[in-house]
Design a protein around this motif. Structure first.
Motif, PDB file in Angstrom:
ATOM      1  N   SER A 133      -6.964   5.908  -2.932  1.00 51.66           N
ATOM      2  CA  SER A 133      -7.842   4.809  -2.537  1.00 51.66           C
ATOM      3  C   SER A 133      -7.079   3.506  -2.321  1.00 51.66           C
ATOM      4  O   SER A 133      -7.415   2.718  -1.431  1.00 51.66           O
ATOM      5  CB  SER A 133      -8.921   4.599  -3.605  1.00 51.66           C
ATOM      6  OG  SER A 133      -9.747   5.730  -3.696  1.00 51.66           O
ATOM      7  N   SER A 134      -6.046   3.275  -3.121  1.00 49.55           N
ATOM      8  CA  SER A 134      -5.257   2.049  -2.941  1.00 49.55           C
ATOM      9  C   SER A 134      -4.541   2.059  -1.596  1.00 49.55           C
ATOM     10  O   SER A 134      -4.380   1.006  -0.957  1.00 49.55           O
ATOM     11  CB  SER A 134      -4.245   1.888  -4.080  1.00 49.55           C
ATOM     12  OG  SER A 134      -3.347   2.988  -4.122  1.00 49.55           O
ATOM     13  N   ASP A 135      -4.130   3.239  -1.145  1.00 47.40           N
ATOM     14  CA  ASP A 135      -3.483   3.380   0.162  1.00 47.40           C
ATOM     15  C   ASP A 135      -4.484   3.069   1.277  1.00 47.40           C
ATOM     16  O   ASP A 135      -4.210   2.273   2.187  1.00 47.40           O
ATOM     17  CB  ASP A 135      -2.949   4.806   0.300  1.00 47.40           C
ATOM     18  CG  ASP A 135      -2.136   5.020   1.579  1.00 47.40           C
ATOM     19  OD1 ASP A 135      -1.635   4.027   2.142  1.00 47.40           O
ATOM     20  OD2 ASP A 135      -1.998   6.183   1.992  1.00 47.40           O
ATOM     21  N   PHE A 136      -5.675   3.688   1.190  1.00 46.34           N
ATOM     22  CA  PHE A 136      -6.722   3.417   2.178  1.00 46.34           C
ATOM     23  C   PHE A 136      -7.068   1.932   2.185  1.00 46.34           C
ATOM     24  O   PHE A 136      -7.191   1.308   3.246  1.00 46.34           O
ATOM     25  CB  PHE A 136      -7.982   4.230   1.840  1.00 46.34           C
ATOM     26  CG  PHE A 136      -8.019   5.574   2.482  1.00 46.34           C
ATOM     27  CD1 PHE A 136      -7.153   6.581   2.079  1.00 46.34           C
ATOM     28  CD2 PHE A 136      -8.925   5.848   3.479  1.00 46.34           C
ATOM     29  CE1 PHE A 136      -7.191   7.838   2.664  1.00 46.34           C
ATOM     30  CE2 PHE A 136      -8.978   7.106   4.073  1.00 46.34           C
ATOM     31  CZ  PHE A 136      -8.108   8.098   3.656  1.00 46.34           C
ATOM     32  N   GLY A 137      -7.267   1.387   0.981  1.00 46.64           N
ATOM     33  CA  GLY A 137      -7.681  -0.004   0.880  1.00 46.64           C
ATOM     34  C   GLY A 137      -6.686  -0.962   1.490  1.00 46.64           C
ATOM     35  O   GLY A 137      -7.058  -1.869   2.249  1.00 46.64           O
ATOM     36  N   LEU A 138      -5.414  -0.764   1.181  1.00 45.48           N
ATOM     37  CA  LEU A 138      -4.383  -1.649   1.710  1.00 45.48           C
ATOM     38  C   LEU A 138      -4.337  -1.584   3.232  1.00 45.48           C
ATOM     39  O   LEU A 138      -4.293  -2.619   3.916  1.00 45.48           O
ATOM     40  CB  LEU A 138      -3.026  -1.274   1.119  1.00 45.48           C
ATOM     41  CG  LEU A 138      -1.833  -2.073   1.661  1.00 45.48           C
ATOM     42  CD1 LEU A 138      -2.002  -3.562   1.390  1.00 45.48           C
ATOM     43  CD2 LEU A 138      -0.529  -1.560   1.064  1.00 45.48           C
ATOM     44  N   ARG A 139      -4.354  -0.392   3.776  1.00 42.16           N
ATOM     45  CA  ARG A 139      -4.249  -0.240   5.234  1.00 42.16           C
ATOM     46  C   ARG A 139      -5.468  -0.837   5.947  1.00 42.16           C
ATOM     47  O   ARG A 139      -5.331  -1.484   6.996  1.00 42.16           O
ATOM     48  CB  ARG A 139      -4.075   1.243   5.592  1.00 42.16           C
ATOM     49  CG  ARG A 139      -2.753   1.825   5.090  1.00 42.16           C
ATOM     50  CD  ARG A 139      -2.615   3.307   5.402  1.00 42.16           C
ATOM     51  NE  ARG A 139      -1.502   3.898   4.679  1.00 42.16           N
ATOM     52  CZ  ARG A 139      -0.233   3.852   5.071  1.00 42.16           C
ATOM     53  NH1 ARG A 139       0.091   3.251   6.200  1.00 42.16           N
ATOM     54  NH2 ARG A 139       0.725   4.420   4.341  1.00 42.16           N
ATOM     55  N   ARG A 143      -5.241  -3.978   8.559  1.00 45.54           N
ATOM     56  CA  ARG A 143      -5.740  -3.842   9.934  1.00 45.54           C
ATOM     57  C   ARG A 143      -6.793  -4.897  10.252  1.00 45.54           C
ATOM     58  O   ARG A 143      -6.838  -5.425  11.362  1.00 45.54           O
ATOM     59  CB  ARG A 143      -6.330  -2.447  10.140  1.00 45.54           C
ATOM     60  CG  ARG A 143      -5.299  -1.330  10.129  1.00 45.54           C
ATOM     61  CD  ARG A 143      -5.970   0.029  10.111  1.00 45.54           C
ATOM     62  NE  ARG A 143      -5.024   1.079   9.774  1.00 45.54           N
ATOM     63  CZ  ARG A 143      -5.371   2.332   9.502  1.00 45.54           C
ATOM     64  NH1 ARG A 143      -6.649   2.683   9.527  1.00 45.54           N
ATOM     65  NH2 ARG A 143      -4.449   3.235   9.204  1.00 45.54           N
ATOM     66  N   ARG A 144      -7.659  -5.185   9.281  1.00 41.21           N
ATOM     67  CA  ARG A 144      -8.691  -6.185   9.526  1.00 41.21           C
ATOM     68  C   ARG A 144      -8.072  -7.582   9.663  1.00 41.21           C
ATOM     69  O   ARG A 144      -8.536  -8.395  10.474  1.00 41.21           O
ATOM     70  CB  ARG A 144      -9.707  -6.163   8.376  1.00 41.21           C
ATOM     71  CG  ARG A 144     -10.875  -7.126   8.534  1.00 41.21           C
ATOM     72  CD  ARG A 144     -11.686  -6.860   9.781  1.00 41.21           C
ATOM     73  NE  ARG A 144     -12.312  -5.550   9.776  1.00 41.21           N
ATOM     74  CZ  ARG A 144     -13.541  -5.299   9.325  1.00 41.21           C
ATOM     75  NH1 ARG A 144     -14.275  -6.282   8.821  1.00 41.21           N
ATOM     76  NH2 ARG A 144     -14.043  -4.084   9.387  1.00 41.21           N
ATOM     77  N   LEU A 149      -0.240  -5.450  11.778  1.00 43.30           N
ATOM     78  CA  LEU A 149       0.499  -5.731  10.548  1.00 43.30           C
ATOM     79  C   LEU A 149       0.899  -4.472   9.789  1.00 43.30           C
ATOM     80  O   LEU A 149       1.979  -4.413   9.186  1.00 43.30           O
ATOM     81  CB  LEU A 149      -0.329  -6.650   9.641  1.00 43.30           C
ATOM     82  CG  LEU A 149       0.380  -7.234   8.418  1.00 43.30           C
ATOM     83  CD1 LEU A 149       1.657  -7.959   8.815  1.00 43.30           C
ATOM     84  CD2 LEU A 149      -0.567  -8.174   7.673  1.00 43.30           C
ATOM     85  N   GLU A 150       0.057  -3.453   9.809  1.00 41.86           N
ATOM     86  CA  GLU A 150       0.359  -2.221   9.076  1.00 41.86           C
ATOM     87  C   GLU A 150       1.694  -1.623   9.515  1.00 41.86           C
ATOM     88  O   GLU A 150       2.452  -1.087   8.695  1.00 41.86           O
ATOM     89  CB  GLU A 150      -0.763  -1.203   9.289  1.00 41.86           C
ATOM     90  CG  GLU A 150      -0.550   0.098   8.530  1.00 41.86           C
ATOM     91  CD  GLU A 150      -1.608   1.134   8.865  1.00 41.86           C
ATOM     92  OE1 GLU A 150      -1.481   2.277   8.375  1.00 41.86           O
ATOM     93  OE2 GLU A 150      -2.552   0.822   9.618  1.00 41.86           O
TER      94      GLU A 150
END
Length: 324
Positions: A133-139, A143-144, A149-150
């Protein structure tokens, strides 16, 4: 109103048929406030109230957790959307029956000399592990903030939040994602909060309840008992601050009274009164996973959720009755 009276009467009759408690194994994989709901159920006697005997099991990692659910070692798992979707794509007959949050509650923090996201290009950021989840959240947050930036940062997997924070303070990384709220801690550790997902309007399938299709088919009465306790525990979290903060002090290892108040205030509003499994939140998870796994693109959120248990509790008036 008549429906609600019938539901409560039916529940009372069902639970009154015997006093033997049914063993129930419930998994959780985080020590954040939303994950404390299953512990709040135990502390307040809400399992026993529904003739259930709880065995709460902490498991690191979404893969381990979903495997335990599929094997029947735990009947319910408290997980975010990505692990369940990954298990579904691998052929697992899993289903989410609730979601206590329909948005992310992450913040991106960075060392003192990084004041805004435009300075992150070329920097190293940390998560727990790829696919978590931390990976999903960061990406999603990157992106937003900036669609490019990713691709312009380096993302490392280095373990849990405490380890990531230590790496940041020691200068081994430039930033990391942490569970909100982190405002008071940011001042304590002299780091900057660059992004707050709560202000970014990102739908997300956050902490939810996962089980199997077989559980819904063969033991729907147990599912209903569990969900009655679950929504009641949410009402306690929201309306009993002092008792909740005492639990959070032990569960999340937060000793500072100011941080406890900050944490409870933040999640009191963020945790859903009606924990309906979020279609839009799961769609976000599907969209992100679809970029690395083409199989995900054919999945619909409805394939992984079953809202009828929460819907029954809402339409009957039971949930509203908890706040009167």
């Amino acid at each position: 109103m008549l429906v609600w009276v019938w539901l409560v009467a039916s529940a009372s009759a069902e639970l009154g048929q015997g006093t033997e408690l049914v063993p129930l194994h419930v998994g959780y994989s985080a020590l954040n406030p939303p994950s404390s709901i299953v512990w709040l159920m135990k502390e307040e006697g809400l399992y026993a109230e529904n003739n259930l005997q709880p065995f709460l099991i902490f498991m690191r990692g979404g893969t381990t957790h979903t495997q335990a659910v599929l094997a029947g070692d735990v009947q319910f798992g408290q997980l975010t959307g990505p692990p369940g979707l990954a298990a579904y794509l691998a052929g697992g007959p899993i289903v989410y029956i609730a979601s206590s949050q329909d948005s992310m509650t992450y913040q991106l923090i960075a060392k003192p000399d990084i004041k805004n996201v435009s300075q992150l290009a070329g920097k190293t950021l940390a998560i727990s592990q790829y696919g978590a989840s931390s990976d999903f959240g960061l990406r999603l947050m990157l992106r937003r903030a900036d669609p490019t930036l990713e691709q312009r940062v380096k993302i490392l997997q280095i373990g849990d939040e405490a380890g990531r924070l230590a790496a940041l303070i020691q200068g081994h990384i430039d930033g990391t994602i942490v569970n909100a709220p982190f405002g008071l801690s940011a001042k304590k550790y002299n780091v900057n909060v660059l992004l707050d997902s709560a202000t970014m309007n990102i739908p997300y399938f956050n902490t939810g309840i996962l089980t199997t299709r077989a559980m819904l088919r063969d033991r729907s009465d147990i599912v209903r008992r569990f969900m009655r306790g679950y929504v009641k525990a949410i009402s306690y979290f929201k309306t009993r601050p002092e008792r909740t903060k005492k639990l959070l002090q032990r569960f999340s290892k937060i000793d500072d009274p100011a941080r406890l108040q900050e944490t409870w205030s933040y999640f009191k509003d963020n945790i859903l009164k009606v924990p309906m499994p979020s279609v839009s939140g799961l769609q976000t998870v599907i969209n992100v996973m679809g970029q690395s796994n083409p199989k995900a693109k054919s999945v619909k959120p409805e394939d992984l959720i079953e809202p009828r248990f929460v819907r029954e509790l809402e339409s009957s008036g039971y949930i509203d009755s908890l706040y009167r």
